[in-house]
Scaffold this motif. Structure first.
Motif, PDB file in Angstrom:
ATOM      1  N   ASP A   1       0.829  -1.208   0.000  1.00 21.63           N
ATOM      2  CA  ASP A   1       0.000   0.000   0.000  1.00 21.63           C
ATOM      3  C   ASP A   1       0.863   1.258   0.000  1.00 21.63           C
ATOM      4  OD1 ASP A   1      -2.355  -1.436  -0.052  1.00 21.63           O
ATOM      5  OD2 ASP A   1      -2.555  -1.489   2.125  1.00 21.63           O
ATOM      6  N   ALA A   2       2.004   1.208   0.685  1.00 15.67           N
ATOM      7  CA  ALA A   2       2.923   2.347   0.650  1.00 15.67           C
ATOM      8  C   ALA A   2       3.420   2.584  -0.775  1.00 15.67           C
ATOM      9  CB  ALA A   2       4.098   2.099   1.590  1.00 15.67           C
ATOM     10  N   ALA A   3       3.735   1.499  -1.466  1.00 18.99           N
ATOM     11  CA  ALA A   3       4.218   1.617  -2.845  1.00 18.99           C
ATOM     12  C   ALA A   3       3.189   2.289  -3.740  1.00 18.99           C
ATOM     13  CB  ALA A   3       4.578   0.240  -3.393  1.00 18.99           C
ATOM     14  N   TRP A   4       1.936   1.865  -3.630  1.00 25.27           N
ATOM     15  CA  TRP A   4       0.903   2.438  -4.488  1.00 25.27           C
ATOM     16  C   TRP A   4       0.610   3.893  -4.140  1.00 25.27           C
ATOM     17  CZ3 TRP A   4      -0.105   0.778  -9.051  1.00 25.27           C
ATOM     18  CH2 TRP A   4       0.131  -0.572  -9.347  1.00 25.27           C
ATOM     19  N   ALA A   5       0.801   4.286  -2.875  1.00 23.12           N
ATOM     20  CA  ALA A   5       0.684   5.698  -2.521  1.00 23.12           C
ATOM     21  C   ALA A   5       1.759   6.514  -3.230  1.00 23.12           C
ATOM     22  CB  ALA A   5       0.807   5.874  -1.005  1.00 23.12           C
ATOM     23  N   LEU A   6       2.961   5.952  -3.348  1.00 27.15           N
ATOM     24  CA  LEU A   6       4.038   6.637  -4.058  1.00 27.15           C
ATOM     25  C   LEU A   6       3.771   6.695  -5.556  1.00 27.15           C
ATOM     26  CD1 LEU A   6       7.187   5.237  -2.199  1.00 27.15           C
ATOM     27  CD2 LEU A   6       6.016   7.419  -1.845  1.00 27.15           C
ATOM     28  N   VAL A   7       3.187   5.631  -6.091  1.00 29.61           N
ATOM     29  CA  VAL A   7       2.843   5.626  -7.518  1.00 29.61           C
ATOM     30  C   VAL A   7       1.842   6.735  -7.832  1.00 29.61           C
ATOM     31  CG1 VAL A   7       1.644   4.321  -9.328  1.00 29.61           C
ATOM     32  CG2 VAL A   7       3.339   3.180  -7.866  1.00 29.61           C
ATOM     33  N   ARG A   8       0.847   6.917  -6.960  1.00 33.43           N
ATOM     34  CA  ARG A   8      -0.202   7.910  -7.198  1.00 33.43           C
ATOM     35  C   ARG A   8       0.217   9.329  -6.830  1.00 33.43           C
ATOM     36  NH1 ARG A   8      -3.258   3.607  -4.786  1.00 33.43           N
ATOM     37  NH2 ARG A   8      -3.105   4.687  -2.786  1.00 33.43           N
ATOM     38  N   MET A   9       1.305   9.455  -6.119  1.00 33.72           N
ATOM     39  CA  MET A   9       1.725  10.751  -5.581  1.00 33.72           C
ATOM     40  C   MET A   9       2.140  11.729  -6.681  1.00 33.72           C
ATOM     41  SD  MET A   9       4.928  11.299  -2.983  1.00 33.72           S
ATOM     42  CE  MET A   9       5.455  12.917  -2.425  1.00 33.72           C
ATOM     43  N   LYS A  10       1.601  12.942  -6.610  1.00 28.81           N
ATOM     44  CA  LYS A  10       2.091  14.020  -7.457  1.00 28.81           C
ATOM     45  C   LYS A  10       3.388  14.503  -6.828  1.00 28.81           C
ATOM     46  CE  LYS A  10      -2.584  15.485  -8.684  1.00 28.81           C
ATOM     47  NZ  LYS A  10      -3.599  16.576  -8.554  1.00 28.81           N
ATOM     48  N   LYS A  11       4.472  14.493  -7.595  1.00 27.13           N
ATOM     49  CA  LYS A  11       5.768  14.681  -6.970  1.00 27.13           C
ATOM     50  C   LYS A  11       6.729  15.484  -7.832  1.00 27.13           C
ATOM     51  CE  LYS A  11       6.162   9.815  -7.990  1.00 27.13           C
ATOM     52  NZ  LYS A  11       4.818   9.843  -8.423  1.00 27.13           N
ATOM     53  N   GLN A  12       7.733  16.025  -7.140  1.00 26.46           N
ATOM     54  CA  GLN A  12       8.826  16.714  -7.802  1.00 26.46           C
ATOM     55  C   GLN A  12      10.124  16.192  -7.191  1.00 26.46           C
ATOM     56  OE1 GLN A  12       7.850  20.809  -7.019  1.00 26.46           O
ATOM     57  NE2 GLN A  12       6.437  20.950  -8.752  1.00 26.46           N
TER      58      GLN A  12
END
Length: 258
Positions: free
Chosen positions: A193-204
């Motif tokens: 679940d942590a991984a998928w939160a990172l996948v969905r994260m808008k990031k810079q």
């Protein structure tokens, strides 16, 4: 901005954040003596802490709070329901208690408290912002709600729970009731679940601390491999698109983001 995870896990949690001269402690789940020692190793004086912000009232997040308040008169910020549920409330000087709403300010930092799903009175995570910098603390998550996902977006630094490997947890020695609690929507976040939160994260190009890792139901190698395997399959390149570091129970882990 400097973020130092002083301790992370079921035996105690504490994070030091310095942004543009303002110094915060997020949670105080280890002894005040240990917090002081860790800060001294960072060349920081505990007396210069501008505020202690508490995510929820479980002992692994507030054990050191009474001594921090009595000895150093540090102001403490949290939800009113969290204060009321603290085992040590009667030991906290009234002048140190500062109930918060969703948004508040400590010196030059704008802080957003966002609701999380955990089995506590009124648990929150925090986004700390100033001068286009953002640090977000998101641990003790039953699951990543849309509210949490929005809160972690565009963080420069994210402390994110990666508590357990589901297979290790299910095969482990914990009682069934405890396993169900951990896996529930008010429990703790798995590596997947942590991984998928990172996948969905808008990031810079954020820096990620994987935190609150179970000693019994997880290990750094499995957590890192599970998460990197998932995000790679989604086209995210570790080390380029984001960087990952393991937060530890008995070792301070630091990032300086200039």
């Amino acid at each position: 901005m400097q973020v130092s995870v002083l301790a992370s896990g079921s035996k105690g949690n504490a994070i030091f954040v310095e942004m543009f001269g303002t110094r915060l402690l997020i949670d105080a789940g280890i002894s005040a003596r240990r917090i002081n020692k860790a800060l001294l190793e960072l060349d920081e004086d505990i007396k210069n802490i501008d505020g202690v912000i508490i995510t929820h009232e479980h002992r692994d997040h507030i054990t050191g709070l009474p001594t921090l308040c009595k000895k150093y008169n540090l102001p403490v910020y949290s939800r009113l329901g969290t204060f009321k549920a603290m085992f040590c409330l009667d030991k906290l000087p009234e002048k140190c208690i500062n109930p918060i709403s969703d948004n508040f300010i400590i010196k030059d930092l704008a802080i957003e408290a966002f609701n999380i799903s955990h089995d506590a009175a009124d648990p929150v995570g925090y986004s700390i912002k100033s001068h286009n910098k953002k640090c977000t603390i998101a641990t003790d998550l039953g699951f990543v709600t849309s509210n949490v996902q929005e809160a972690i977006d565009n963080s420069n630094v994210l402390v994110l729970e990666a508590n357990h490997d589901p297979q290790m947890l299910q095969a482990g020695v914990y009682p069934l009731a405890l396993k169900k609690r951990i896996m529930s929507n008010k429990g703790h976040l798995s590596n997947n679940d942590a991984a998928w939160a990172l996948v969905r994260m808008k990031k810079q190009h954020p820096h990620i601390f994987l935190a609150h890792m179970s000693e019994e139901n997880n290990c750094p190698f499995i957590a890192a491999k599970t998460i990197t395997d998932i995000i790679k399959k989604q086209g995210i390149v570790p080390g380029t698109d984001l960087s990952i570091q393991i937060a530890r129970q008995n070792e301070t882990v630091t990032l300086c983001d200039n």
